[in-house]
Scaffold this motif. Structure first.
Motif, PDB file in Angstrom:
ATOM      1  N   THR A 151       0.847  -1.195   0.000  1.00  0.00           N
ATOM      2  CA  THR A 151       0.000   0.000   0.000  1.00  0.00           C
ATOM      3  C   THR A 151       0.877   1.237   0.000  1.00  0.00           C
ATOM      4  O   THR A 151       2.048   1.212   0.403  1.00  0.00           O
ATOM      5  CB  THR A 151      -0.928   0.026   1.229  1.00  0.00           C
ATOM      6  OG1 THR A 151      -0.138   0.042   2.428  1.00  0.00           O
ATOM      7  CG2 THR A 151      -1.836  -1.196   1.246  1.00  0.00           C
ATOM      8  N   GLU A 160      -4.720   6.686   1.245  1.00  0.00           N
ATOM      9  CA  GLU A 160      -3.982   5.437   1.078  1.00  0.00           C
ATOM     10  C   GLU A 160      -4.611   4.612  -0.036  1.00  0.00           C
ATOM     11  O   GLU A 160      -5.831   4.629  -0.219  1.00  0.00           O
ATOM     12  CB  GLU A 160      -4.000   4.650   2.394  1.00  0.00           C
ATOM     13  CG  GLU A 160      -2.998   3.505   2.452  1.00  0.00           C
ATOM     14  CD  GLU A 160      -2.990   2.831   3.809  1.00  0.00           C
ATOM     15  OE1 GLU A 160      -2.009   2.146   4.117  1.00  0.00           O
ATOM     16  OE2 GLU A 160      -3.973   2.996   4.559  1.00  0.00           O
ATOM     17  N   TYR A 161      -3.804   3.902  -0.787  1.00  0.00           N
ATOM     18  CA  TYR A 161      -4.311   3.086  -1.884  1.00  0.00           C
ATOM     19  C   TYR A 161      -3.488   1.797  -1.976  1.00  0.00           C
ATOM     20  O   TYR A 161      -2.369   1.710  -1.467  1.00  0.00           O
ATOM     21  CB  TYR A 161      -4.263   3.833  -3.218  1.00  0.00           C
ATOM     22  CG  TYR A 161      -2.868   4.133  -3.720  1.00  0.00           C
ATOM     23  CD1 TYR A 161      -2.247   3.305  -4.660  1.00  0.00           C
ATOM     24  CD2 TYR A 161      -2.170   5.237  -3.240  1.00  0.00           C
ATOM     25  CE1 TYR A 161      -0.968   3.579  -5.107  1.00  0.00           C
ATOM     26  CE2 TYR A 161      -0.888   5.517  -3.694  1.00  0.00           C
ATOM     27  CZ  TYR A 161      -0.298   4.685  -4.618  1.00  0.00           C
ATOM     28  OH  TYR A 161       0.976   4.955  -5.054  1.00  0.00           O
ATOM     29  N   ILE A 162      -4.063   0.792  -2.606  1.00  0.00           N
ATOM     30  CA  ILE A 162      -3.412  -0.508  -2.768  1.00  0.00           C
ATOM     31  C   ILE A 162      -2.570  -0.495  -4.038  1.00  0.00           C
ATOM     32  O   ILE A 162      -3.084  -0.235  -5.124  1.00  0.00           O
ATOM     33  CB  ILE A 162      -4.450  -1.638  -2.816  1.00  0.00           C
ATOM     34  CG1 ILE A 162      -5.205  -1.714  -1.486  1.00  0.00           C
ATOM     35  CG2 ILE A 162      -3.777  -2.977  -3.115  1.00  0.00           C
ATOM     36  CD1 ILE A 162      -6.348  -2.712  -1.504  1.00  0.00           C
ATOM     37  N   LYS A 163      -1.293  -0.794  -3.896  1.00  0.00           N
ATOM     38  CA  LYS A 163      -0.406  -0.836  -5.062  1.00  0.00           C
ATOM     39  C   LYS A 163      -0.412  -2.217  -5.727  1.00  0.00           C
ATOM     40  O   LYS A 163      -0.176  -2.335  -6.915  1.00  0.00           O
ATOM     41  CB  LYS A 163       1.023  -0.516  -4.633  1.00  0.00           C
ATOM     42  CG  LYS A 163       1.211   0.897  -4.101  1.00  0.00           C
ATOM     43  CD  LYS A 163       2.659   1.116  -3.712  1.00  0.00           C
ATOM     44  CE  LYS A 163       2.892   2.543  -3.262  1.00  0.00           C
ATOM     45  NZ  LYS A 163       4.302   2.776  -2.908  1.00  0.00           N
ATOM     46  N   LEU A 172      -8.694   1.152   4.466  1.00  0.00           N
ATOM     47  CA  LEU A 172      -7.598   2.057   4.137  1.00  0.00           C
ATOM     48  C   LEU A 172      -7.828   3.427   4.767  1.00  0.00           C
ATOM     49  O   LEU A 172      -8.966   3.884   4.903  1.00  0.00           O
ATOM     50  CB  LEU A 172      -7.471   2.201   2.617  1.00  0.00           C
ATOM     51  CG  LEU A 172      -7.173   0.917   1.837  1.00  0.00           C
ATOM     52  CD1 LEU A 172      -7.124   1.206   0.343  1.00  0.00           C
ATOM     53  CD2 LEU A 172      -5.857   0.287   2.291  1.00  0.00           C
ATOM     54  N   GLY A 192       6.306  -0.773  -3.392  1.00  0.00           N
ATOM     55  CA  GLY A 192       5.574  -0.680  -2.125  1.00  0.00           C
ATOM     56  C   GLY A 192       6.420  -0.102  -1.001  1.00  0.00           C
ATOM     57  O   GLY A 192       7.616  -0.306  -0.929  1.00  0.00           O
ATOM     58  N   PRO A 250      -9.128  -6.878   1.539  1.00  0.00           N
ATOM     59  CA  PRO A 250      -8.144  -5.905   2.045  1.00  0.00           C
ATOM     60  C   PRO A 250      -8.658  -5.227   3.313  1.00  0.00           C
ATOM     61  O   PRO A 250      -9.867  -5.115   3.523  1.00  0.00           O
ATOM     62  CB  PRO A 250      -8.007  -4.910   0.893  1.00  0.00           C
ATOM     63  CG  PRO A 250      -8.554  -5.605  -0.304  1.00  0.00           C
ATOM     64  CD  PRO A 250      -9.608  -6.536   0.194  1.00  0.00           C
TER      65      PRO A 250
END
Length: 371
Positions: free
Chosen positions: A87, A146-149, A142, A110, A139
């Protein structure tokens, strides 16, 4: 990993390595043979076993563990747990016409990590999720910005995996990309006195693997082997075998194998068992179904295909089919609701034909917790 003493060795390739996938291959019908890397444990075991004296080579009680990756500093790298997510924090001053995912290198690298979690409640029912099947892992929530890579790199330091099994999250420097490159090897058979390729079996292509500088394979076997070379993979390619004396792998294998916890990490490929009806391979034993809160895995690895055998009393090689099996990939993670029932090793139902899988430590599970 067991009461039997295991001795560790580094295998350094002296050329490219060639491990074909399990799909039946015939140059006359399909001209592309894909590669499989890292190879299955039985391949490395047989290479090390070939270095033993003849009398020892016939022993049936040898134990084995591996293969894994070893870098130039003798640091051991293991498959990354598949429930980990990378993230990141979005930049408030970034160009509004782009998204964080536009930078691929940043996405896969990441800088923060989290774990997939068992779904709570019944959020999947509106999309037709079968509540009689295994629930998904989702997941975590968040924070703002924030974001998921995506997933981290596929290899993790053994010391970082030890911390992960104790409930800690890894750091950015604990991961590494695949330390190898692929090399396409075309094979062409020309007709005599012509410049034409033969109509049948005249052309096919294989995919070989070349480990980068300093990287080697690491494996353990219950036998002493001096520094030597062994044949490894197809086309007669060889590897230098070197004992790892007084070497610390960075993880207490026995502690985590014999331990308990609500999370199980698959260290080596496990033999997948099909359901009774229909006979479809699944990533976990059926007796675990009521106890599982989720499973993070990839598509199964297949092994089997076409071979040739020499029957007793005959000098001719005959056509033979190897048994087709599916293996759960290493790095698979199981989350449990409570203490699961056996098995503690994923090698299928105990029987004589599967004893080899158990002795070579296929389906080894390491047990941990989530804080």
């Amino acid at each position: 990993m067991s009461e039997t003493q295991l001795y560790w060795y580094a295998l350094e390739p002296m050329d490219v390595l060639l491990f074909r996938e399990s799909k039946p291959f015939s140059p006359g019908e399909g001209s592309w043979a894909k590669g499989l890397f890292p190879p299955m444990p039985i391949t490395i075991f047989q290479a090390l076993r070939s270095a033993l004296p003849y009398a020892s080579d016939k022993a049936r009680n040898l134990k084995f563990l591996g293969p894994f990756l070893l870098d130039e500093r003798d640091t051991l790298w293991l498959p990354t747990p598949k429930d980990l997510l990378a993230t990141g924090q979005s930049d408030p001053h970034a160009d509004p016409d782009t998204t964080p995912e536009d930078n691929f290198e940043e996405k896969v690298r990441g800088d923060q990590y989290s774990r997939l979690q068992p779904a709570e409640g019944d959020p999947w029912k509106p999309i037709g999720w079968d509540d009689q099947k295994l629930p998904p892992l989702v997941p975590p929530s968040l924070k703002k910005g924030e974001y998921i890579k995506g997933r981290p790199h596929p290899w993790m330091r053994a010391s970082a995996l030890s911390a992960y099994l104790q409930g800690s999250l890894p750091q950015a420097g604990d991961f590494h990309e695949d330390p190898w490159d692929t090399q396409v090897l075309p094979h062409i058979d020309i007709k005599s006195d012509t410049r034409q390729v033969k109509d049948e079996a005249g052309y096919f292509t294989e995919v070989a693997t070349r480990l980068r500088w300093g990287w080697r394979l690491a494996a353990a076997i219950s036998a002493r082997i001096p520094t030597t070379t062994v044949r490894l993979g197809g086309e007669g390619h060889r590897a230098l075998v070197t004992p790892l004396e007084d070497w610390d792998p960075g993880i207490d294998w026995e502690r985590f194998r014999q331990g308990t916890g609500r999370v199980a990490y698959l260290l080596t490929p496990g033999l997948a068992q099909p359901e009774a009806d229909p006979r479809i391979y699944q990533a976990y034993p059926s007796q675990w179904q009521p106890y599982l809160a989720g499973c993070a895995t990839d598509r199964a690895l297949l092994w089997g295909g076409i071979s040739a055998v020499r029957r007793q009393g005959s000098e001719r090689l005959d056509f033979a089919l190897l048994p087709q099996r599916a293996f759960i990939p290493a790095g698979t993670v199981y989350h449990f609701k409570g203490d699961p029932p056996p098995p503690r090793q994923l090698v299928g139902n105990p029987c004589a034909q599967l004893q080899t899988f158990a002795s070579l430590n296929y389906g080894t599970l390491l047990w941990g917790i989530v804080k």
